[in-house]
Every structure is written in C-alpha cells, then in structure tokens.
Design a protein around this motif. Structure first.
Motif, PDB file in Angstrom:
ATOM      1  N   GLU A   1      94.252  40.573  27.233  1.00  0.00           N
ATOM      2  CA  GLU A   1      93.526  39.303  27.285  1.00  0.00           C
ATOM      3  C   GLU A   1      93.663  38.642  28.646  1.00  0.00           C
ATOM      4  N   VAL A   2      94.864  38.634  29.198  1.00  0.00           N
ATOM      5  CA  VAL A   2      95.072  37.987  30.491  1.00  0.00           C
ATOM      6  C   VAL A   2      94.275  38.693  31.581  1.00  0.00           C
ATOM      7  N   LEU A   3      94.338  40.009  31.616  1.00  0.00           N
ATOM      8  CA  LEU A   3      93.602  40.745  32.652  1.00  0.00           C
ATOM      9  C   LEU A   3      92.090  40.668  32.450  1.00  0.00           C
ATOM     10  N   THR A   4      91.641  40.603  31.220  1.00  0.00           N
ATOM     11  CA  THR A   4      90.201  40.512  30.958  1.00  0.00           C
ATOM     12  C   THR A   4      89.682  39.120  31.276  1.00  0.00           C
ATOM     13  N   ARG A   5      90.376  38.103  30.853  1.00  0.00           N
ATOM     14  CA  ARG A   5      89.949  36.734  31.151  1.00  0.00           C
ATOM     15  C   ARG A   5      90.020  36.446  32.641  1.00  0.00           C
ATOM     16  N   SER A   6      90.901  37.131  33.363  1.00  0.00           N
ATOM     17  CA  SER A   6      91.016  36.888  34.800  1.00  0.00           C
ATOM     18  C   SER A   6      89.735  37.268  35.521  1.00  0.00           C
TER      19      SER A   6
ATOM     20  N   VAL B   1     102.977  40.225  31.958  1.00  0.00           N
ATOM     21  CA  VAL B   1     103.637  41.453  32.417  1.00  0.00           C
ATOM     22  C   VAL B   1     105.102  41.426  32.013  1.00  0.00           C
ATOM     23  N   GLY B   2     105.746  40.279  32.145  1.00  0.00           N
ATOM     24  CA  GLY B   2     107.145  40.164  31.729  1.00  0.00           C
ATOM     25  C   GLY B   2     107.333  40.473  30.257  1.00  0.00           C
ATOM     26  N   ALA B   3     106.437  39.956  29.427  1.00  0.00           N
ATOM     27  CA  ALA B   3     106.511  40.234  27.990  1.00  0.00           C
ATOM     28  C   ALA B   3     106.285  41.718  27.727  1.00  0.00           C
ATOM     29  N   ALA B   4     105.353  42.320  28.451  1.00  0.00           N
ATOM     30  CA  ALA B   4     105.092  43.756  28.278  1.00  0.00           C
ATOM     31  C   ALA B   4     106.311  44.580  28.698  1.00  0.00           C
TER      32      ALA B   4
ATOM     33  N   GLY C   1      94.279  51.120  32.172  1.00  0.00           N
ATOM     34  CA  GLY C   1      93.366  51.271  31.043  1.00  0.00           C
ATOM     35  C   GLY C   1      92.546  50.018  30.803  1.00  0.00           C
ATOM     36  N   ILE C   2      93.175  48.865  30.905  1.00  0.00           N
ATOM     37  CA  ILE C   2      92.480  47.589  30.712  1.00  0.00           C
ATOM     38  C   ILE C   2      91.424  47.391  31.801  1.00  0.00           C
ATOM     39  N   ILE C   3      91.799  47.674  33.025  1.00  0.00           N
ATOM     40  CA  ILE C   3      90.845  47.574  34.139  1.00  0.00           C
ATOM     41  C   ILE C   3      89.669  48.520  33.913  1.00  0.00           C
ATOM     42  N   THR C   4      89.962  49.721  33.446  1.00  0.00           N
ATOM     43  CA  THR C   4      88.920  50.731  33.249  1.00  0.00           C
ATOM     44  C   THR C   4      87.959  50.349  32.134  1.00  0.00           C
ATOM     45  N   ILE C   5      88.475  49.897  30.988  1.00  0.00           N
ATOM     46  CA  ILE C   5      87.567  49.520  29.900  1.00  0.00           C
ATOM     47  C   ILE C   5      86.739  48.297  30.296  1.00  0.00           C
ATOM     48  N   ASN C   6      87.326  47.380  31.057  1.00  0.00           N
ATOM     49  CA  ASN C   6      86.540  46.256  31.568  1.00  0.00           C
ATOM     50  C   ASN C   6      85.371  46.756  32.412  1.00  0.00           C
ATOM     51  N   SER C   7      85.624  47.739  33.261  1.00  0.00           N
ATOM     52  CA  SER C   7      84.555  48.299  34.103  1.00  0.00           C
ATOM     53  C   SER C   7      83.467  48.946  33.254  1.00  0.00           C
TER      54      SER C   7
END
Length: 166
Positions: free
Chosen positions: A104-109, A124-127, A142-148
């Motif tokens: 969510e954080v990387l997608t909303r960014s 990232v700390g929680a992960a 993976g998150i960056i890739t699916i966003n693309s």
C-alpha cells in the motif's frame, strides 16, 4: 466544443505498439519471480500482494488475472474477500500484514506526492521484523513490477480476462 459520450474511445495497446519494450518488462517480471524463489517468498503471498496493488490502482484486467492466480496459489476466498480491509481484519498473518502494508505504501507513493519518508521507513521496518532484507527487497521489486503492469493495462484499456470465470 466536443460532446462527452458514454462510448469509451479505443486506446492503443502500448504493449503491442512497442513489443520490445513490453518484452523487456516481461523479462523484469521473470527476474522478479526468480528473486521471489531465491528469497523464499511463496506464490500465495505474491498473488495476495498483486491483488491488493491491482485493487488500489483500479486495474480490472490485472484483477481478472491475479484473483484466479491467487486462488490457484492457495489464497483463501476469505482472504480475498477481506484483502481490501486488511488493516482492520484479524485473519491475516504478520507476514501478510507486513507485505500488504509495504504494498500500500509503495503503491500510494505513485499516486500521492510526496510520500512521507517516515511512512516508507515505518513500512519497511515492519516488514524487516518478519522478513529478511533479501525478502523485503524482492517484495519491493514485485510491488514495483505489478504497479507497472497495472499502468500498462490501464493505459492500453486492456479487456478483463474472462476465461476461468463463470
């Protein structure tokens, strides 16, 4: 002055217009899956994240691909039915919650600027509390890739994939 109609204009399939670029993206996806395997990230978690990112981005094509893939990978119907409300649902494991938070954080960014640095550091700390650095890095790729891929499908107006649905 043009009149607005309810008939959507056909969008050019950018993947078909520039197949070499799309092939390069497909190769990135292949490499990301190798990174998941090497890091020990299972398909179930990958597909759960793919579904959530595709929901946030509103990509019907990617949802029609990743919902069945998630089921095939072992994501339960209960998890799929609740993934949009994961922060308030008690059915997700710590690992799932950390991955979904990062997603969510990387997608909303990419849709809300600027991303508060604290929010990314917290996610990232929680992960890192449940995953290794290699696993977090693979998840981020993976998150960056699916966003693309969501954006490629949205920009192209790709249709919903109906195969496998009743």
């Amino acid at each position: 002055m043009s009149e607005h109609t309810n008939t959507p204009r056909k969008l050019p399939y950018i993947d078909k217009a520039h197949p070499a670029l799309f092939k390069a993206y497909a190769n990135v996806s292949t490499q990301v899956h190798k990174a998941f395997d090497k890091a020990g990230i299972g398909r179930e978690l990958v597909e759960l994240v793919n579904v959530r990112v595709s929901q946030i981005n509103g990509c019907p094509t990617c949802l029609s691909i990743h919902m069945p893939a998630a089921r095939k990978a072992g994501v339960t119907d209960l998890e799929l039915d609740n993934v949009a409300a994961w922060p308030t649902s008690d059915i997700f494991s710590d690992a799932q919650r950390a991955a979904l938070h990062l997603a969510e954080v990387l997608t909303r960014s990419s849709t809300a600027a600027p991303l508060a640095n604290d929010e990314l550091h917290e996610a990232v700390g929680a992960a890192l509390e449940v995953f290794t650095e290699e696993q977090v890095s693979a998840l981020e790729w993976g998150i960056i890739t699916i966003n693309s891929f969501n954006r490629i499908s949205i920009a192209s107006g790709h249709p919903v994939m109906r195969a496998g649905y009743r």
